[in-house]
Design a protein around this motif. Sequence first.
Motif, PDB file in Angstrom:
ATOM      1  N   GLN A   5       0.820  -1.211   0.000  1.00  0.00           N
ATOM      2  CA  GLN A   5       0.000   0.000   0.000  1.00  0.00           C
ATOM      3  C   GLN A   5       0.856   1.265   0.000  1.00  0.00           C
ATOM      4  O   GLN A   5       0.398   2.323  -0.433  1.00  0.00           O
ATOM      5  CB  GLN A   5      -0.927   0.008   1.221  1.00  0.00           C
ATOM      6  CG  GLN A   5      -1.983  -1.080   1.181  1.00  0.00           C
ATOM      7  CD  GLN A   5      -2.977  -0.941   2.310  1.00  0.00           C
ATOM      8  OE1 GLN A   5      -3.208   0.150   2.839  1.00  0.00           O
ATOM      9  NE2 GLN A   5      -3.572  -2.052   2.713  1.00  0.00           N
ATOM     10  N   LEU A   6       2.102   1.154   0.500  1.00  0.00           N
ATOM     11  CA  LEU A   6       3.040   2.279   0.521  1.00  0.00           C
ATOM     12  C   LEU A   6       4.372   1.821  -0.044  1.00  0.00           C
ATOM     13  O   LEU A   6       4.945   0.848   0.444  1.00  0.00           O
ATOM     14  CB  LEU A   6       3.228   2.795   1.946  1.00  0.00           C
ATOM     15  CG  LEU A   6       4.338   3.830   2.167  1.00  0.00           C
ATOM     16  CD1 LEU A   6       4.060   5.117   1.395  1.00  0.00           C
ATOM     17  CD2 LEU A   6       4.518   4.126   3.667  1.00  0.00           C
ATOM     18  N   ILE A   7       4.843   2.504  -1.073  1.00  0.00           N
ATOM     19  CA  ILE A   7       6.173   2.230  -1.639  1.00  0.00           C
ATOM     20  C   ILE A   7       6.998   3.501  -1.507  1.00  0.00           C
ATOM     21  O   ILE A   7       6.609   4.565  -1.994  1.00  0.00           O
ATOM     22  CB  ILE A   7       6.091   1.794  -3.107  1.00  0.00           C
ATOM     23  CG1 ILE A   7       5.279   0.499  -3.223  1.00  0.00           C
ATOM     24  CG2 ILE A   7       7.497   1.599  -3.683  1.00  0.00           C
ATOM     25  CD1 ILE A   7       5.112   0.004  -4.654  1.00  0.00           C
ATOM     26  N   VAL A   8       8.116   3.376  -0.816  1.00  0.00           N
ATOM     27  CA  VAL A   8       8.999   4.513  -0.548  1.00  0.00           C
ATOM     28  C   VAL A   8      10.283   4.348  -1.356  1.00  0.00           C
ATOM     29  O   VAL A   8      10.911   3.286  -1.323  1.00  0.00           O
ATOM     30  CB  VAL A   8       9.317   4.621   0.958  1.00  0.00           C
ATOM     31  CG1 VAL A   8      10.231   5.821   1.219  1.00  0.00           C
ATOM     32  CG2 VAL A   8       8.026   4.747   1.763  1.00  0.00           C
ATOM     33  N   PHE A   9      10.650   5.385  -2.067  1.00  0.00           N
ATOM     34  CA  PHE A   9      11.854   5.379  -2.894  1.00  0.00           C
ATOM     35  C   PHE A   9      12.942   6.238  -2.268  1.00  0.00           C
ATOM     36  O   PHE A   9      12.668   7.325  -1.756  1.00  0.00           O
ATOM     37  CB  PHE A   9      11.566   5.934  -4.289  1.00  0.00           C
ATOM     38  CG  PHE A   9      10.707   5.058  -5.153  1.00  0.00           C
ATOM     39  CD1 PHE A   9      11.270   4.181  -6.059  1.00  0.00           C
ATOM     40  CD2 PHE A   9       9.321   5.125  -5.053  1.00  0.00           C
ATOM     41  CE1 PHE A   9      10.474   3.384  -6.871  1.00  0.00           C
ATOM     42  CE2 PHE A   9       8.511   4.326  -5.855  1.00  0.00           C
ATOM     43  CZ  PHE A   9       9.091   3.449  -6.761  1.00  0.00           C
ATOM     44  N   ASP A  10      14.170   5.755  -2.327  1.00  0.00           N
ATOM     45  CA  ASP A  10      15.319   6.634  -2.167  1.00  0.00           C
ATOM     46  C   ASP A  10      15.364   7.510  -3.419  1.00  0.00           C
ATOM     47  O   ASP A  10      14.714   7.209  -4.428  1.00  0.00           O
ATOM     48  CB  ASP A  10      16.587   5.789  -2.035  1.00  0.00           C
ATOM     49  CG  ASP A  10      17.847   6.614  -2.111  1.00  0.00           C
ATOM     50  OD1 ASP A  10      17.993   7.543  -1.293  1.00  0.00           O
ATOM     51  OD2 ASP A  10      18.675   6.349  -3.009  1.00  0.00           O
ATOM     52  N   TRP A  11      16.134   8.611  -3.372  1.00  0.00           N
ATOM     53  CA  TRP A  11      16.198   9.497  -4.547  1.00  0.00           C
ATOM     54  C   TRP A  11      17.479   9.306  -5.337  1.00  0.00           C
ATOM     55  O   TRP A  11      17.480   8.742  -6.422  1.00  0.00           O
ATOM     56  CB  TRP A  11      16.038  10.962  -4.111  1.00  0.00           C
ATOM     57  CG  TRP A  11      15.878  11.874  -5.294  1.00  0.00           C
ATOM     58  CD1 TRP A  11      16.857  12.593  -5.928  1.00  0.00           C
ATOM     59  CD2 TRP A  11      14.670  12.117  -6.031  1.00  0.00           C
ATOM     60  NE1 TRP A  11      16.338  13.276  -7.005  1.00  0.00           N
ATOM     61  CE2 TRP A  11      14.990  12.998  -7.088  1.00  0.00           C
ATOM     62  CE3 TRP A  11      13.358  11.683  -5.898  1.00  0.00           C
ATOM     63  CZ2 TRP A  11      14.055  13.452  -7.999  1.00  0.00           C
ATOM     64  CZ3 TRP A  11      12.406  12.143  -6.806  1.00  0.00           C
ATOM     65  CH2 TRP A  11      12.768  13.008  -7.840  1.00  0.00           C
ATOM     66  N   ASP A  12      18.626   9.785  -4.788  1.00  0.00           N
ATOM     67  CA  ASP A  12      19.894   9.723  -5.521  1.00  0.00           C
ATOM     68  C   ASP A  12      20.336   8.273  -5.701  1.00  0.00           C
ATOM     69  O   ASP A  12      20.453   7.508  -4.741  1.00  0.00           O
ATOM     70  CB  ASP A  12      20.983  10.492  -4.774  1.00  0.00           C
ATOM     71  CG  ASP A  12      20.742  11.989  -4.781  1.00  0.00           C
ATOM     72  OD1 ASP A  12      20.499  12.536  -5.876  1.00  0.00           O
ATOM     73  OD2 ASP A  12      20.789  12.612  -3.696  1.00  0.00           O
ATOM     74  N   GLY A  13      20.586   7.885  -6.949  1.00  0.00           N
ATOM     75  CA  GLY A  13      21.044   6.537  -7.238  1.00  0.00           C
ATOM     76  C   GLY A  13      19.925   5.528  -7.381  1.00  0.00           C
ATOM     77  O   GLY A  13      20.179   4.386  -7.774  1.00  0.00           O
ATOM     78  N   THR A  14      18.695   5.945  -7.067  1.00  0.00           N
ATOM     79  CA  THR A  14      17.540   5.046  -7.206  1.00  0.00           C
ATOM     80  C   THR A  14      16.602   5.563  -8.280  1.00  0.00           C
ATOM     81  O   THR A  14      16.309   4.861  -9.247  1.00  0.00           O
ATOM     82  CB  THR A  14      16.799   4.908  -5.867  1.00  0.00           C
ATOM     83  OG1 THR A  14      17.685   4.336  -4.896  1.00  0.00           O
ATOM     84  CG2 THR A  14      15.572   4.011  -6.017  1.00  0.00           C
ATOM     85  N   LEU A  15      16.131   6.797  -8.136  1.00  0.00           N
ATOM     86  CA  LEU A  15      15.304   7.419  -9.168  1.00  0.00           C
ATOM     87  C   LEU A  15      16.109   8.352 -10.061  1.00  0.00           C
ATOM     88  O   LEU A  15      15.809   8.491 -11.248  1.00  0.00           O
ATOM     89  CB  LEU A  15      14.160   8.206  -8.516  1.00  0.00           C
ATOM     90  CG  LEU A  15      13.090   7.366  -7.808  1.00  0.00           C
ATOM     91  CD1 LEU A  15      12.090   8.283  -7.099  1.00  0.00           C
ATOM     92  CD2 LEU A  15      12.366   6.451  -8.785  1.00  0.00           C
ATOM     93  N   MET A  16      17.130   8.995  -9.496  1.00  0.00           N
ATOM     94  CA  MET A  16      17.941   9.957 -10.261  1.00  0.00           C
ATOM     95  C   MET A  16      19.383   9.470 -10.378  1.00  0.00           C
ATOM     96  O   MET A  16      19.982   9.015  -9.398  1.00  0.00           O
ATOM     97  CB  MET A  16      17.892  11.336  -9.599  1.00  0.00           C
ATOM     98  CG  MET A  16      18.719  12.399 -10.309  1.00  0.00           C
ATOM     99  SD  MET A  16      18.297  14.085  -9.776  1.00  0.00           S
ATOM    100  CE  MET A  16      16.838  14.397 -10.792  1.00  0.00           C
TER     101      MET A  16
END
Length: 220
Positions: A5-16
Amino acid sequence: MSPYQLIVFDWDGTLMDSTGHITACMHQAIATLSLEPLSDSQVSHIIGLGLNEAVQTLYPDADTTTWNALADCYRQTWISTPESTPLFEHAENLLKQLNEQEIFLGVATGKSRRGLDRALKETGLGELFISTRCADECHSKPHPQMLMELMDFVGVDAEQTLMIGDTEFDLIMAHNAGAHSLGITHGAHSETTLKAAKPKAIVHNLYQVEKWLTRPDTEF
Protein backbone atom coordinates in the motif's frame (compact mmCIF):
# COMPACT_ATOMS: atom_id res chain seq x y z
CA MET A 1 -1.28 -5.29 -8.67
CA SER A 2 1.34 -4.61 -6.02
CA PRO A 3 0.87 -6.25 -2.60
CA TYR A 4 2.09 -3.01 -1.00
CA GLN A 5 0.00 0.00 0.00
CA LEU A 6 3.04 2.28 0.52
CA ILE A 7 6.17 2.23 -1.64
CA VAL A 8 9.00 4.51 -0.55
CA PHE A 9 11.85 5.38 -2.89
CA ASP A 10 15.32 6.63 -2.17
CA TRP A 11 16.20 9.50 -4.55
CA ASP A 12 19.89 9.72 -5.52
CA GLY A 13 21.04 6.54 -7.24
CA THR A 14 17.54 5.05 -7.21
CA LEU A 15 15.30 7.42 -9.17
CA MET A 16 17.94 9.96 -10.26
CA ASP A 17 21.28 9.13 -11.86
CA SER A 18 23.28 11.48 -9.64
CA THR A 19 25.89 9.19 -8.08
CA GLY A 20 28.69 10.40 -10.36
CA HIS A 21 28.00 14.09 -9.72
CA ILE A 22 27.82 13.59 -5.95
CA THR A 23 31.12 11.70 -5.98
CA ALA A 24 32.83 14.33 -8.14
CA CYS A 25 31.67 17.18 -5.88
CA MET A 26 32.93 15.40 -2.76
CA HIS A 27 36.31 14.73 -4.41
CA GLN A 28 36.56 18.43 -5.28
CA ALA A 29 35.70 19.47 -1.72
CA ILE A 30 38.30 17.06 -0.33
CA ALA A 31 40.96 18.47 -2.68
CA THR A 32 40.01 22.06 -1.81
CA LEU A 33 40.65 21.34 1.88
CA SER A 34 43.83 19.33 1.11
CA LEU A 35 42.48 16.28 2.92
CA GLU A 36 43.78 12.78 2.25
CA PRO A 37 42.42 11.67 -1.15
CA LEU A 38 39.89 8.85 -1.21
CA SER A 39 38.86 6.40 -3.93
CA ASP A 40 35.62 6.64 -5.89
CA SER A 41 34.42 3.55 -4.06
CA GLN A 42 35.07 5.07 -0.65
CA VAL A 43 33.25 8.27 -1.56
CA SER A 44 30.28 6.69 -3.30
CA HIS A 45 29.73 4.32 -0.39
CA ILE A 46 28.53 7.20 1.82
CA ILE A 47 25.79 8.22 -0.61
CA GLY A 48 22.49 7.81 1.17
CA LEU A 49 23.70 9.09 4.51
CA GLY A 50 22.97 12.59 5.75
CA LEU A 51 25.83 14.97 4.96
CA ASN A 52 27.06 15.24 8.55
CA GLU A 53 27.12 11.46 8.91
CA ALA A 54 28.76 11.12 5.50
CA VAL A 55 31.77 13.33 6.23
CA GLN A 56 32.27 11.65 9.61
CA THR A 57 32.23 8.26 7.90
CA LEU A 58 34.76 9.38 5.30
CA TYR A 59 37.19 10.77 7.91
CA PRO A 60 36.37 9.07 11.22
CA ASP A 61 39.56 10.27 12.90
CA ALA A 62 39.09 13.94 12.00
CA ASP A 63 37.80 16.59 14.40
CA THR A 64 34.54 18.52 14.39
CA THR A 65 36.14 21.54 12.72
CA THR A 66 37.28 19.40 9.78
CA TRP A 67 33.91 17.65 9.46
CA ASN A 68 32.08 20.98 9.42
CA ALA A 69 34.52 22.44 6.91
CA LEU A 70 34.13 19.47 4.57
CA ALA A 71 30.33 19.55 4.80
CA ASP A 72 30.28 23.29 4.08
CA CYS A 73 32.77 22.96 1.22
CA TYR A 74 30.73 20.13 -0.33
CA ARG A 75 27.56 22.23 -0.18
CA GLN A 76 29.29 25.17 -1.84
CA THR A 77 30.85 22.91 -4.47
CA TRP A 78 27.46 21.38 -5.25
CA ILE A 79 25.86 24.82 -5.60
CA SER A 80 28.69 26.27 -7.69
CA THR A 81 28.93 23.29 -10.10
CA PRO A 82 25.32 22.69 -11.14
CA GLU A 83 24.78 19.72 -13.38
CA SER A 84 21.57 18.44 -14.92
CA THR A 85 21.32 14.93 -13.49
CA PRO A 86 18.73 12.84 -15.34
CA LEU A 87 16.16 10.49 -13.95
CA PHE A 88 16.89 6.85 -14.59
CA GLU A 89 15.04 5.39 -17.55
CA HIS A 90 11.44 4.42 -16.72
CA ALA A 91 11.40 6.38 -13.44
CA GLU A 92 8.57 8.74 -14.38
CA ASN A 93 6.48 6.02 -16.05
CA LEU A 94 6.86 3.67 -13.10
CA LEU A 95 5.83 6.32 -10.58
CA LYS A 96 2.80 7.32 -12.66
CA GLN A 97 1.72 3.69 -13.04
CA LEU A 98 1.95 3.07 -9.31
CA ASN A 99 0.11 6.30 -8.60
CA GLU A 100 -2.70 5.25 -10.96
CA GLN A 101 -2.99 2.01 -8.97
CA GLU A 102 -3.70 4.19 -5.92
CA ILE A 103 -0.53 3.04 -4.17
CA PHE A 104 0.84 5.65 -1.80
CA LEU A 105 4.33 6.82 -2.85
CA GLY A 106 6.96 8.41 -0.64
CA VAL A 107 10.61 9.48 -0.68
CA ALA A 108 13.16 8.89 2.07
CA THR A 109 16.48 10.49 1.14
CA GLY A 110 19.84 11.62 2.43
CA LYS A 111 19.33 14.88 0.53
CA SER A 112 18.47 18.09 2.34
CA ARG A 113 14.91 19.39 2.20
CA ARG A 114 16.07 22.24 -0.01
CA GLY A 115 17.82 19.83 -2.35
CA LEU A 116 14.91 17.41 -2.64
CA ASP A 117 12.35 20.17 -3.16
CA ARG A 118 14.48 21.56 -5.97
CA ALA A 119 14.77 18.13 -7.60
CA LEU A 120 11.03 17.49 -7.30
CA LYS A 121 10.28 20.85 -8.89
CA GLU A 122 12.77 20.36 -11.73
CA THR A 123 11.49 16.87 -12.55
CA GLY A 124 7.82 17.71 -12.05
CA LEU A 125 7.35 14.58 -9.93
CA GLY A 126 6.42 16.23 -6.64
CA GLU A 127 2.67 15.75 -7.03
CA LEU A 128 3.10 11.96 -7.30
CA PHE A 129 4.37 11.60 -3.72
CA ILE A 130 2.04 11.75 -0.76
CA SER A 131 4.90 12.70 1.58
CA THR A 132 8.69 12.89 1.71
CA ARG A 133 11.39 12.87 4.38
CA CYS A 134 14.95 14.22 4.27
CA ALA A 135 18.10 13.77 6.33
CA ASP A 136 18.08 17.31 7.73
CA GLU A 137 14.65 16.83 9.32
CA CYS A 138 15.03 13.24 10.59
CA HIS A 139 17.76 10.92 11.78
CA SER A 140 20.03 9.79 8.96
CA LYS A 141 19.61 6.35 7.46
CA PRO A 142 19.81 3.57 8.53
CA HIS A 143 17.83 4.90 11.51
CA PRO A 144 14.17 4.02 10.79
CA GLN A 145 12.68 7.43 11.62
CA MET A 146 12.10 8.59 8.04
CA LEU A 147 10.32 5.40 7.07
CA MET A 148 8.33 5.14 10.28
CA GLU A 149 7.11 8.73 9.93
CA LEU A 150 5.96 8.01 6.38
CA MET A 151 4.12 4.86 7.50
CA ASP A 152 2.45 6.79 10.33
CA PHE A 153 1.50 9.63 7.98
CA VAL A 154 -0.20 7.26 5.54
CA GLY A 155 -1.59 4.95 8.21
CA VAL A 156 -0.15 1.67 6.96
CA ASP A 157 1.81 -0.95 8.83
CA ALA A 158 5.30 -2.24 8.08
CA GLU A 159 4.10 -5.39 6.30
CA GLN A 160 2.32 -3.18 3.76
CA THR A 161 5.40 -1.03 3.14
CA LEU A 162 8.25 -1.48 0.64
CA MET A 163 11.47 0.55 0.60
CA ILE A 164 13.36 0.67 -2.71
CA GLY A 165 16.97 1.84 -2.65
CA ASP A 166 20.45 1.51 -4.11
CA THR A 167 22.40 1.44 -0.83
CA GLU A 168 22.66 -0.82 2.17
CA PHE A 169 21.54 2.16 4.28
CA ASP A 170 18.14 2.09 2.55
CA LEU A 171 17.73 -1.63 3.07
CA ILE A 172 18.89 -1.65 6.68
CA MET A 173 16.57 1.27 7.42
CA ALA A 174 13.68 -0.82 6.09
CA HIS A 175 14.75 -3.77 8.26
CA ASN A 176 14.99 -1.49 11.29
CA ALA A 177 11.45 -0.26 10.62
CA GLY A 178 10.12 -3.79 10.11
CA ALA A 179 9.30 -3.05 6.46
CA HIS A 180 10.20 -4.92 3.28
CA SER A 181 12.99 -3.76 0.98
CA LEU A 182 14.08 -4.08 -2.65
CA GLY A 183 17.66 -3.39 -3.70
CA ILE A 184 18.54 -1.84 -7.07
CA THR A 185 22.06 -2.06 -8.48
CA HIS A 186 22.29 0.95 -10.81
CA GLY A 187 23.34 3.33 -8.03
CA ALA A 188 26.04 3.62 -5.39
CA HIS A 189 26.46 0.19 -3.77
CA SER A 190 27.43 -3.12 -5.29
CA GLU A 191 25.11 -6.10 -5.62
CA THR A 192 27.20 -7.96 -3.04
CA THR A 193 26.76 -5.14 -0.53
CA LEU A 194 23.03 -4.96 -1.19
CA LYS A 195 22.56 -8.72 -0.84
CA ALA A 196 24.26 -8.64 2.57
CA ALA A 197 21.43 -6.41 3.79
CA LYS A 198 18.94 -9.20 2.91
CA PRO A 199 16.30 -7.42 0.81
CA LYS A 200 13.31 -9.30 -0.59
CA ALA A 201 15.04 -9.24 -3.98
CA ILE A 202 17.68 -7.49 -6.09
CA VAL A 203 16.82 -5.77 -9.39
CA HIS A 204 19.05 -3.98 -11.86
CA ASN A 205 16.79 -1.27 -13.26
CA LEU A 206 13.38 0.32 -12.84
CA TYR A 207 11.77 -1.87 -15.51
CA GLN A 208 12.59 -4.83 -13.31
CA VAL A 209 11.04 -3.06 -10.31
CA GLU A 210 7.76 -2.97 -12.23
CA LYS A 211 8.02 -6.66 -13.14
CA TRP A 212 8.90 -7.70 -9.59
CA LEU A 213 5.98 -5.81 -8.08
CA THR A 214 3.57 -7.86 -10.21
CA ARG A 215 5.54 -11.11 -9.91
CA PRO A 216 7.56 -11.15 -6.66
CA ASP A 217 8.81 -14.65 -7.44
CA THR A 218 10.68 -13.36 -10.51
CA GLU A 219 14.48 -13.68 -10.39
CA PHE A 220 16.71 -11.30 -12.36
